[in-house]
Design a protein around this motif. Structure first.
Motif, PDB file in Angstrom:
ATOM      1  N   LEU A 152       0.862  -1.170   0.000  1.00 32.89           N
ATOM      2  CA  LEU A 152       0.000   0.000   0.000  1.00 32.89           C
ATOM      3  C   LEU A 152       0.900   1.221   0.000  1.00 32.89           C
ATOM      4  O   LEU A 152       1.632   1.463   0.955  1.00 32.89           O
TER       5      LEU A 152
ATOM      6  N   ASN B  43       1.838   5.250  -0.148  1.00 30.32           N
ATOM      7  CA  ASN B  43       1.300   6.539   0.262  1.00 30.32           C
ATOM      8  C   ASN B  43       1.429   7.487  -0.934  1.00 30.32           C
ATOM      9  O   ASN B  43       1.810   7.067  -2.021  1.00 30.32           O
ATOM     10  N   SER B  44       1.130   8.734  -0.752  1.00 28.17           N
ATOM     11  CA  SER B  44       1.168   9.669  -1.884  1.00 28.17           C
ATOM     12  C   SER B  44       2.446  10.517  -1.901  1.00 28.17           C
ATOM     13  O   SER B  44       2.536  11.486  -2.646  1.00 28.17           O
TER      14      SER B  44
ATOM     15  N   ARG C   4      -1.055  -1.837  -9.999  1.00 29.88           N
ATOM     16  CA  ARG C   4      -1.355  -0.974  -8.852  1.00 29.88           C
ATOM     17  C   ARG C   4      -2.648  -0.236  -9.125  1.00 29.88           C
ATOM     18  O   ARG C   4      -2.854   0.318 -10.201  1.00 29.88           O
ATOM     19  N   GLY C   5      -3.539  -0.213  -8.126  1.00 32.50           N
ATOM     20  CA  GLY C   5      -4.819   0.463  -8.244  1.00 32.50           C
ATOM     21  C   GLY C   5      -4.714   1.933  -7.863  1.00 32.50           C
ATOM     22  O   GLY C   5      -3.722   2.379  -7.269  1.00 32.50           O
ATOM     23  N   ALA C   6      -5.754   2.675  -8.176  1.00 30.58           N
ATOM     24  CA  ALA C   6      -5.808   4.103  -7.869  1.00 30.58           C
ATOM     25  C   ALA C   6      -5.742   4.362  -6.366  1.00 30.58           C
ATOM     26  O   ALA C   6      -5.325   5.437  -5.935  1.00 30.58           O
ATOM     27  N   ASP C   7      -6.127   3.374  -5.554  1.00 24.98           N
ATOM     28  CA  ASP C   7      -6.104   3.525  -4.095  1.00 24.98           C
ATOM     29  C   ASP C   7      -4.714   3.314  -3.500  1.00 24.98           C
ATOM     30  O   ASP C   7      -4.530   3.405  -2.295  1.00 24.98           O
ATOM     31  N   GLY C   8      -3.714   3.007  -4.354  1.00 24.19           N
ATOM     32  CA  GLY C   8      -2.350   2.802  -3.882  1.00 24.19           C
ATOM     33  C   GLY C   8      -1.993   1.359  -3.594  1.00 24.19           C
ATOM     34  O   GLY C   8      -0.834   1.041  -3.353  1.00 24.19           O
ATOM     35  N   PHE C   9      -2.988   0.443  -3.624  1.00 27.53           N
ATOM     36  CA  PHE C   9      -2.695  -0.969  -3.377  1.00 27.53           C
ATOM     37  C   PHE C   9      -2.137  -1.600  -4.647  1.00 27.53           C
ATOM     38  O   PHE C   9      -2.705  -1.446  -5.731  1.00 27.53           O
TER      39      PHE C   9
ATOM     40  N   ASP D  24       2.918   2.532   3.198  1.00 26.39           N
ATOM     41  CA  ASP D  24       2.223   2.527   4.476  1.00 26.39           C
ATOM     42  C   ASP D  24       2.175   1.111   5.039  1.00 26.39           C
ATOM     43  O   ASP D  24       2.105   0.918   6.248  1.00 26.39           O
TER      44      ASP D  24
END
Length: 124
Positions: free
Chosen positions: A27, A29-30, A60-65, A100
């Motif tokens: 996961l 982070n930004s 990798r998805g838009a949610d960071g996963f 994260d």
């Protein structure tokens, strides 16, 4: 990318089993997206140069996963990659700056098969 090219679809071209899969689920982070992207590209390039490397698949998805699976000939090849100095530095930076949470799993692939609509054939 030489003998470790990925197919245009993103699937790794792999030999018949057995071989090993290192599954890295993370996961992000930004923070420092450009730095992360550059390091990720460098790690792919470096892994492809390692003895025993067979291929890689990653998303990798838009949610960071994201999930990256790297395939290796042997546990010894995986250990050599883990001990590579540049890879070690990248792991440390990832913990400090980019992730994260992550999980890493190593598995021996005993069987593998696939299917492709274009050829309507089972492979493996």
């Amino acid at each position: 990318m030489g003998r470790h090219d990925m197919a245009a679809s993103g699937f790794a071209c792999l030999p018949k089993p057995p071989y090993y899969a290192v599954i890295f689920s993370s996961l992000r982070n930004s923070q420092d997206e450009a730095g992360y992207g550059a390091m990720a590209e460098r790690m792919v390039e470096l892994a492809q140069q390692q003895p025993g490397f067979l291929g890689m698949e990653s998303t990798r998805g838009a949610d960071g996963f994201g999930i990256t699976v790297a395939y290796w000939e042997s546990e010894a090849a995986i250990l050599a990659w883990r001990q590579h100095a540049e890879h070690t530095a990248a792991r440390e930076q990832g913990r400090r700056d980019w992730y994260d949470h992550f999980e890493l799993r190593v598995a021996r692939v005993e069987r593998a098969y696939g299917w492709d609509r274009g050829t309507a054939e089972r492979r493996g």
